[in-house]
Design a protein around this motif. Structure first.
Motif, PDB file in Angstrom:
ATOM      1  N   THR A 208       0.795  -1.007   0.026  1.00  0.00           N
ATOM      2  CA  THR A 208       0.071  -0.159   0.007  1.00  0.00           C
ATOM      3  C   THR A 208       0.799   1.239  -0.025  1.00  0.00           C
ATOM      4  O   THR A 208       0.365   2.306  -0.613  1.00  0.00           O
ATOM      5  N   GLN A 209       1.936   1.170   0.771  1.00  0.00           N
ATOM      6  CA  GLN A 209       2.717   2.542   0.900  1.00  0.00           C
ATOM      7  C   GLN A 209       3.443   2.614  -0.467  1.00  0.00           C
ATOM      8  O   GLN A 209       3.865   3.768  -0.962  1.00  0.00           O
TER       9      GLN A 209
ATOM     10  N   LEU B 149       4.237   5.614  -5.714  1.00  0.00           N
ATOM     11  CA  LEU B 149       4.086   5.805  -7.079  1.00  0.00           C
ATOM     12  C   LEU B 149       2.797   6.417  -7.669  1.00  0.00           C
ATOM     13  O   LEU B 149       2.969   7.261  -8.321  1.00  0.00           O
ATOM     14  N   SER B 150       1.625   6.519  -7.032  1.00  0.00           N
ATOM     15  CA  SER B 150       0.561   7.278  -7.574  1.00  0.00           C
ATOM     16  C   SER B 150       0.796   8.756  -7.127  1.00  0.00           C
ATOM     17  O   SER B 150       0.182   9.414  -7.929  1.00  0.00           O
ATOM     18  N   ASN B 151       1.309   9.052  -5.958  1.00  0.00           N
ATOM     19  CA  ASN B 151       1.624  10.323  -5.729  1.00  0.00           C
ATOM     20  C   ASN B 151       2.375  11.161  -6.812  1.00  0.00           C
ATOM     21  O   ASN B 151       2.111  12.214  -7.201  1.00  0.00           O
ATOM     22  N   GLU B 152       3.186  10.267  -7.561  1.00  0.00           N
ATOM     23  CA  GLU B 152       4.007  11.094  -8.529  1.00  0.00           C
ATOM     24  C   GLU B 152       3.315  11.366  -9.903  1.00  0.00           C
ATOM     25  O   GLU B 152       3.197  12.410 -10.438  1.00  0.00           O
TER      26      GLU B 152
ATOM     27  N   LEU C 231       1.449  15.174 -11.728  1.00  0.00           N
ATOM     28  CA  LEU C 231       1.537  15.595 -13.093  1.00  0.00           C
ATOM     29  C   LEU C 231      -0.181  15.825 -13.727  1.00  0.00           C
ATOM     30  O   LEU C 231      -0.114  16.918 -14.222  1.00  0.00           O
ATOM     31  N   VAL C 232      -1.250  15.125 -12.975  1.00  0.00           N
ATOM     32  CA  VAL C 232      -2.472  15.680 -13.466  1.00  0.00           C
ATOM     33  C   VAL C 232      -2.769  16.858 -12.665  1.00  0.00           C
ATOM     34  O   VAL C 232      -3.510  17.796 -13.449  1.00  0.00           O
ATOM     35  N   LEU C 233      -2.330  17.248 -11.499  1.00  0.00           N
ATOM     36  CA  LEU C 233      -2.531  18.356 -10.774  1.00  0.00           C
ATOM     37  C   LEU C 233      -2.093  19.527 -11.604  1.00  0.00           C
ATOM     38  O   LEU C 233      -2.448  20.719 -11.865  1.00  0.00           O
TER      39      LEU C 233
ATOM     40  N   ALA D 168      -7.699   9.379 -13.814  1.00  0.00           N
ATOM     41  CA  ALA D 168      -6.385   9.007 -14.076  1.00  0.00           C
ATOM     42  C   ALA D 168      -5.580   8.420 -12.879  1.00  0.00           C
ATOM     43  O   ALA D 168      -4.985   7.403 -13.155  1.00  0.00           O
ATOM     44  N   MET D 169      -6.326   8.718 -11.582  1.00  0.00           N
ATOM     45  CA  MET D 169      -5.772   7.697 -10.374  1.00  0.00           C
ATOM     46  C   MET D 169      -6.395   6.356 -10.565  1.00  0.00           C
ATOM     47  O   MET D 169      -5.789   5.380 -10.302  1.00  0.00           O
TER      48      MET D 169
END
Length: 788
Positions: free
Chosen positions: A707-708, A713-716, A720-722, A765-766
């Protein structure tokens, strides 16, 4: 060499099926969008281009200079065409024509048909390329009693097109009944002709109907010119600009010409200038299609580089064995071309499959034709797609040092990483702009459908007056009102939906500034029409039989009273075209034209004998039954004529036909853009998981949970989407506010349109990234650490 490269390509295809499938889906979808938009744009661009004199064929536009700005009309004085032919050497032919109307009835023996027609000058068929099946273009409109009918109308009336020249038809128009002799038959007009009509009669007949109203101050004709070859358009426009003022010193009108075939795509005018029209949508959708294809190409680049690490040893060995970089570039460009060709085949299949639905959405009858131009275009698009999509992977893979590859010491530059991320940001920026645009267009269309127009357009039918109704309108209306389910019935000349007729004649009132000229729209109505439409009175009263003859009285809307500067207008005298009239009422403003325009000055006159249509208000709970009763009553009252009616609200919806099509098409394009962009994120997530597999393995060995790792990885990708959202929303605001500026009445740009679009993009995206990051996080770390 080519055989060897193809063999490697298909081996890699078999080994990496998922990457191949994503690439084909992305590229084929992008290519299909380009093909569909190309077919649609080609269909739009060919409208009215079939006339052989297209490059010399122009329409005169009149610019009316008022205190509110310059209004551009496509109507001009009837006297202008003969004056131009006589005084302008640049003009080969000048032809008057009326607008096309569908209020005519053509009859032969006991057959009666509704027909659309126009009045036109004698050289009409000489300058326009409407194909005559019978008759001569120089002669068909020479005789004042001649009529030229379409092939389909001939079949309706005579069941044949053979030997009907010289036959007589009865013709009825706004109470006028005449007989005409058929002088010619023209082939049914193509779908890409903006003017669609069933017959043409000489314009001289229309001049007789207009009578004394023909003068330089009235604009009752469309004037078409065929200019002589070599005429310089700018010089000609300068020459004719003040022409009307040389004929009538009080005129506030200037002239300019527009190419006839341009009026369909370039039909929007602001302050006397041509500023766009449907051509804006052609450019918009062409640009969107290109962007969708670029997004698909970006996906190819990202996925190719994501899988590059699996081909590094292949590159190293080939270079060690003597393969040049040029040969490697050729190989990877070749692979890109093969993939583009495969995607093209899939795209053609998609176009064939989706074309019927696309035609329904776009309101077209497009057919996919495999001619030389189309084949050359397909070849060019495919080659360009292969070059764009394959350039970076080919240069990227062929540029590695073989010694470093075989030693496993490949260093990826920071610029390479930022380029890849930048491409994803670019993808999502476009997608978010499209999402916001779809929301705004949809809400504006909702506004046009739900806005209180100031009159009631629901459950109202109308039909053209013809036959016995022409001479006994009041009797017909009185009987119609007795039918259960009928709320009101009245007659009208003009339209409350779009074109009510605009005049700048001799209007005078108390305190009028002689230097001010106000264009008035006008409606000729029967008793009960204002009540039927539910138009509210601001002061005074409506026309009523209780007050005797009201034909010498007049009713204005509030906008007219404001423009005239009248206070306490009830009872005041005005002069309309030389006739003195008394103001008896002022209505509240209502939208009798589209929401593109502010409410204009308007007056009502009581003209029960001049009505050209009947309006009937139905009770909503019994609409179907009432229509059946009306049909039976009409057939009994007016035998031989069909009960052909339209709903008033359908005419109103037709004003926004283009916007509704834009809304529908935009939804699909936005959906495709976000899906293809998500494929790009999928590719980048796959690349990241591949590149950081050892790092992930070490983190898990040191105690991090799946999970961590997934969140890391998802935070990266969330960043980009932000970034895409922050870039896209200001741009979306500029794009949508510019589009809305064309409407006089428009929705406010609410913040939730932008927040909603950004949130949608982030969630989608997520969800896409999650599938890859979870997969990367759940891999066995031992396998990653064992890899050399």
């Amino acid at each position: 060499m080519i055989r060897h490269n193809l063999l490697l390509f298909f081996r890699n295809l078999k080994k990496h099926k998922s990457s191949f499938l994503i690439n084909v889906i992305g590229l084929s979808t992008g290519l299909a969008c380009v093909l569909l938009v190309y077919l649609w744009a080609s269909d739009e661009l060919k409208v009215d281009k079939f006339h052989k004199n297209d490059s010399l064929l122009y329409q005169v536009l009149t610019n009316h200079h008022t205190d509110e700005g310059i209004a551009t009309w496509r109507e001009a004085p009837v006297l202008l065409a003969p004056a131009f032919e006589k005084e302008m050497p640049e003009v080969a032919y000048a032809v008057n024509a009326s607008w096309v109307e569908d209020v005519f009835t053509l009859s032969h023996q006991n057959k009666h048909f509704n027909a659309s027609g126009r009045f036109a000058g004698k050289n009409y068929f000489k300058i326009f390329s409407y194909e005559l099946l019978q008759g001569s273009e120089e002669q068909v409109l020479r005789d004042k009693n001649a009529i030229v009918i379409s092939e389909s109308m001939a079949l309706k009336l005579f069941d044949t097109t053979v030997n009907i020249i010289g036959n007589t038809l009865q013709w009825e128009y706004e109470g006028h009944k005449m007989q005409y002799t058929i002088s010619g038959i023209f082939k049914d007009l193509p779908a890409y002709s903006t003017d669609q009509f069933d017959f043409v009669v000489p314009f001289a007949v229309y001049e007789d109907l207009l009578g004394d109203s023909v003068h330089w101050g009235n604009h009752q004709a469309k004037v078409y010119l065929m200019l002589r070859p070599g005429t310089h358009l700018k010089d000609f426009n300068r020459k004719i600009e003040g022409f009307i003022r040389t004929k009538w010193e009080h005129s506030i009108t200037t002239l300019m010409v527009q190419r006839y075939s341009d009026k369909y795509l370039h039909g929007r005018y602001e302050n006397g200038k041509i500023v766009g029209g449907r051509i804006d949508y052609v450019w918009l959708f062409s640009l969107i299609a290109v962007f969708i294809l670029i997004i698909a190409c970006i996906n190819f680049i990202n996925l190719s580089t994501a899988r590059a690490s699996r081909r590094l040893k292949e590159v190293g060995i080939k270079k060690t064995m003597g393969a040049s970089r040029k040969a490697l570039i050729f190989q990877y460009f070749g692979e890109s071309l093969v993939l583009a060709l495969l995607s093209l085949l899939v795209a053609i299949g998609l176009v064939i499959l989706l074309l019927p639905q696309f035609n329904e959405i776009a309101g077209k009858e497009i057919v996919l034709v495999y001619n030389l131009n189309h084949l050359l275009l397909l070849a060019a698009i495919t080659l360009l797609t292969a070059l764009v999509a394959g350039s970076y992977p080919a240069l990227y893979l062929s540029g590695f040092d073989p010694a470093l590859i075989l030693k496993g010491k490949i260093n990826r530059s920071l610029s390479e990483l930022w380029l890849r991320k930048g491409l994803v940001v670019f993808q999502f920026t476009l997608s978010i702009i499209l999402i916001v645009s779809v929301l705004v267009v949809y809400q504006q269309i909702v506004l046009t459908q739900t806005k209180n127009l100031g009159y009631d357009r629901d459950n109202i039918i109308y039909f053209t007056i013809k036959g016995k109704v022409t001479d006994h309108l009041e009797t017909f209306l009185a009987e119609a009102r007795k039918i259960p389910g009928v709320s009101h019935a009245s007659g009208m000349w003009g339209s409350v939906v779009d074109d009510t007729g605009i005049s700048q004649g001799t209007f005078n009132w108390e305190g009028k500034d002689p230097n001010v000229s106000i264009p008035f729209s006008n409606l000729g109505i029967s008793y009960d029409l204002i009540e039927l439409l539910g138009i509210e009175m601001e002061e005074g009263r409506t026309f009523s039989k209780d007050f005797g003859n009201d034909t010498s009285n007049i009713i204005y809307n509030a906008a007219a009273i404001d423009a005239m500067g009248l206070e306490d207008p009830i009872g005041k005298k005005v002069t309309i075209w030389g006739t003195e009239m008394t103001i008896i009422g002022v209505t509240k403003n209502f939208h009798f034209r589209s929401l593109y325009e502010e409410v204009k000055p308007l007056f009502f006159r009581l003209l029960p004998n001049d009505a050209d249509k009947v309006l009937i208000k139905l009770k909503p709970e019994t609409t179907a039954e009432t229509l059946e009763k009306l049909n039976d009553f009409y057939q009994t009252y007016n035998p031989g004529f069909s009960f052909d009616f339209k709903f008033l609200d359908a005419d109103y919806q037709a004003l926004y036909h283009a916007e509704q099509k834009v809304s529908s098409l935009s939804k699909y394009f936005a959906g495709l853009a976000i899906i293809i962009s998500c494929l790009g994120l999928f590719g980048l997530a796959a690349f990241t998981g591949e590149r950081r597999r050892k790092e992930i393995g070490i983190r898990k060995v040191l105690g991090q949970t799946s999970t961590q790792v997934t969140l890391m990885l998802s935070n990266e990708f969330a960043k980009l989407v932000l970034i895409s959202i922050l870039i896209a929303l200001p741009l979306a605001y500029l794009v949508t506010s510019n589009w809305l500026s064309g409407f006089a009445f428009r929705i406010p740009l609410r913040i939730w349109y932008f927040i909603g679009a950004g949130f949608t993009a982030m969630v989608v995206a997520m969800f896409t990234v999650g599938s890859q990051t979870i997969r990367a996080a759940n891999r066995n770390p031992v396998n990653a650490l064992r890899e050399e």
